[in-house]
Design a protein around this motif. Sequence first.
Motif, PDB file in Angstrom:
ATOM      1  N   THR A 142     -29.184  -1.525  -6.837  1.00 30.52           N
ATOM      2  CA  THR A 142     -29.821  -2.848  -6.931  1.00 30.52           C
ATOM      3  C   THR A 142     -31.341  -2.776  -6.960  1.00 30.52           C
ATOM      4  OG1 THR A 142     -29.745  -3.046  -4.517  1.00 30.52           O
ATOM      5  CG2 THR A 142     -27.921  -4.032  -5.743  1.00 30.52           C
ATOM      6  N   ILE A 143     -31.905  -1.570  -6.948  1.00 32.12           N
ATOM      7  CA  ILE A 143     -33.352  -1.435  -6.935  1.00 32.12           C
ATOM      8  C   ILE A 143     -33.720  -0.152  -7.691  1.00 32.12           C
ATOM      9  CG2 ILE A 143     -33.338  -0.354  -4.625  1.00 32.12           C
ATOM     10  CD1 ILE A 143     -35.949  -1.922  -4.031  1.00 32.12           C
ATOM     11  N   ASP A 144     -34.768  -0.232  -8.496  1.00 32.13           N
ATOM     12  CA  ASP A 144     -35.148   0.878  -9.376  1.00 32.13           C
ATOM     13  C   ASP A 144     -36.146   1.795  -8.654  1.00 32.13           C
ATOM     14  OD1 ASP A 144     -36.265   2.530 -11.313  1.00 32.13           O
ATOM     15  OD2 ASP A 144     -36.180   0.983 -12.868  1.00 32.13           O
ATOM     16  N   LYS A 145     -35.638   2.923  -8.155  1.00 32.01           N
ATOM     17  CA  LYS A 145     -36.456   3.796  -7.308  1.00 32.01           C
ATOM     18  C   LYS A 145     -37.706   4.308  -8.033  1.00 32.01           C
ATOM     19  CE  LYS A 145     -36.331   8.156  -4.761  1.00 32.01           C
ATOM     20  NZ  LYS A 145     -35.532   9.314  -4.360  1.00 32.01           N
ATOM     21  N   GLU A 146     -37.545   4.779  -9.256  1.00 31.17           N
ATOM     22  CA  GLU A 146     -38.703   5.339  -9.985  1.00 31.17           C
ATOM     23  C   GLU A 146     -39.819   4.325 -10.118  1.00 31.17           C
ATOM     24  OE1 GLU A 146     -38.303   7.429 -13.830  1.00 31.17           O
ATOM     25  OE2 GLU A 146     -36.457   8.215 -12.939  1.00 31.17           O
ATOM     26  N   LYS A 147     -39.429   3.113 -10.483  1.00 29.42           N
ATOM     27  CA  LYS A 147     -40.402   2.034 -10.650  1.00 29.42           C
ATOM     28  C   LYS A 147     -41.096   1.727  -9.324  1.00 29.42           C
ATOM     29  CE  LYS A 147     -39.855  -2.199 -13.163  1.00 29.42           C
ATOM     30  NZ  LYS A 147     -38.863  -3.137 -13.712  1.00 29.42           N
ATOM     31  N   VAL A 148     -40.302   1.725  -8.255  1.00 27.09           N
ATOM     32  CA  VAL A 148     -40.838   1.406  -6.923  1.00 27.09           C
ATOM     33  C   VAL A 148     -41.864   2.459  -6.490  1.00 27.09           C
ATOM     34  CG1 VAL A 148     -40.214   1.306  -4.465  1.00 27.09           C
ATOM     35  CG2 VAL A 148     -38.863   0.047  -6.146  1.00 27.09           C
ATOM     36  N   LEU A 149     -41.562   3.726  -6.711  1.00 28.55           N
ATOM     37  CA  LEU A 149     -42.496   4.793  -6.315  1.00 28.55           C
ATOM     38  C   LEU A 149     -43.786   4.703  -7.133  1.00 28.55           C
ATOM     39  CD1 LEU A 149     -40.262   7.966  -5.758  1.00 28.55           C
ATOM     40  CD2 LEU A 149     -40.784   6.116  -4.195  1.00 28.55           C
ATOM     41  N   ALA A 150     -43.658   4.451  -8.433  1.00 30.85           N
ATOM     42  CA  ALA A 150     -44.852   4.361  -9.295  1.00 30.85           C
ATOM     43  C   ALA A 150     -45.723   3.174  -8.869  1.00 30.85           C
ATOM     44  CB  ALA A 150     -44.421   4.214 -10.749  1.00 30.85           C
ATOM     45  N   GLU A 151     -45.086   2.049  -8.597  1.00 32.54           N
ATOM     46  CA  GLU A 151     -45.835   0.848  -8.205  1.00 32.54           C
ATOM     47  C   GLU A 151     -46.524   1.048  -6.844  1.00 32.54           C
ATOM     48  OE1 GLU A 151     -46.552  -1.654 -10.007  1.00 32.54           O
ATOM     49  OE2 GLU A 151     -47.216  -3.187  -8.567  1.00 32.54           O
TER      50      GLU A 151
END
Length: 437
Positions: free
Chosen positions: A415-424
């Motif tokens: 339910t959550i995009d890990k790669e995107k979260v780390l980059a952000e």
Amino acid sequence: MDTIIKNVKIITMNLDKHVIAYGYVLIKDGRFAIVSDGEPTKEQREKSKVIDGNGKWLMPGLINTHGHPAMSLLRGINDDLPLNDWLEQAIWPYERKLDKKSVQAARNLSLVEMLESGTTTFVDMYHLHMHEFAETIETVGMRASLMRSVIGLCSKEEQDEKLAESLSFAKQWNRGADGRIRTMLAPHAPYTCPPDYIERIVQAARDESLPVHMHLAETRKEIHDYMDEHGMHPLELLEERQLLEGTDWLFAHGVHMYEQHMELLQKHGAAISHNPKSNLKLGSGVAQVASMLKHGVKVGLGTDSAASNNALDMFEEMRFAVLLQRGINEQADMIETYEGLQMATVFGAKALRYEGLGTIETGQEADFILLSPNQAHLHPTDHVLSHLVFAAKGSDVTDVYVQGKALMENKQLTTIDKEKVLAEATLQFNNLKKTLQ
Ligand SMILES: [Zn+2]
């Protein structure tokens, strides 16, 4: 459709310390309809989605009873300061620069870290962008106790405004997101909220049947300063003003408390969130958890924020909690191994006043995790309770379910995009650094 997870070792966390060596669970409408040894029947299988657990360990999701997910971008900032200097010199200057995007990035980072290490329920005590966070939790699918916390070092008008905002948030979101969100009221601490203000907050909480969360007795300095100003320990002041009774208190820390305070906590059903790693890192001390448990006080575990921990891995908290009590008391059974697990699961649920949570039993909420035993540090696999407390790591968790819904399957978050979260998180942290240069 029902869900069956078969071929699992089940750590029930019930009062009998029962472990089902080979069994299955059947989940219906977000709850466990069957928890059993052996194999599901043909009829059960036909009506369900069947998942093979491949010998994994199934246990209740971990419950983190104190934290500030919005502070995760501050991980590793000024590692070597005591609480007061750390807040004033390191944390508050950064926090004043947090905007909506950086708060959101930090929170998403925390959600990924908590999910990946097996936390299914957590507490967020914070003051910024609470509605947005509640909406995120609604989408991500975790369970949380949320609150717009308040600091009362301001005019009465401002205090009232903050309290009104807290109340409106609490009323709007309590039992929201299919019952996964609960709310509380939260004066930040006795050293940031004058007694009259705490009294008004407690009164409002009683009127709305909401629990109250507050940092309490975290450092020796806090107690010394409080004694100088008020002539008594902050818990005693709450007692004198009759603010303990009829209120569901959850105190974070409770490091500097003595025998008579344990009795007060027990008498009024107040709960403690024990945050061993944060207390150690800030040099605050060690809470008398063995004594609290002996007095029948509800004790859950918490990480506090990643700024003072620096991880949100509840397996570490469990291990620190048990080892510390044995070390400071020089006694190998000062906290039993099982009590360590209970504090991270079923006792945590009690501290947060959730019913039907924290054990794997028929009728309970289907919040659970799976761990892969295919690790050298978990072999030989017989003594599973011991391994979970003294050897397991958050990274052993492979699957996470809340209300019977998979939020992580075989290490993949759903339910959550890990790669995107780390980059952000990296982007927002770099922006934050620039504003402070
Ligand atoms: Zn805290």
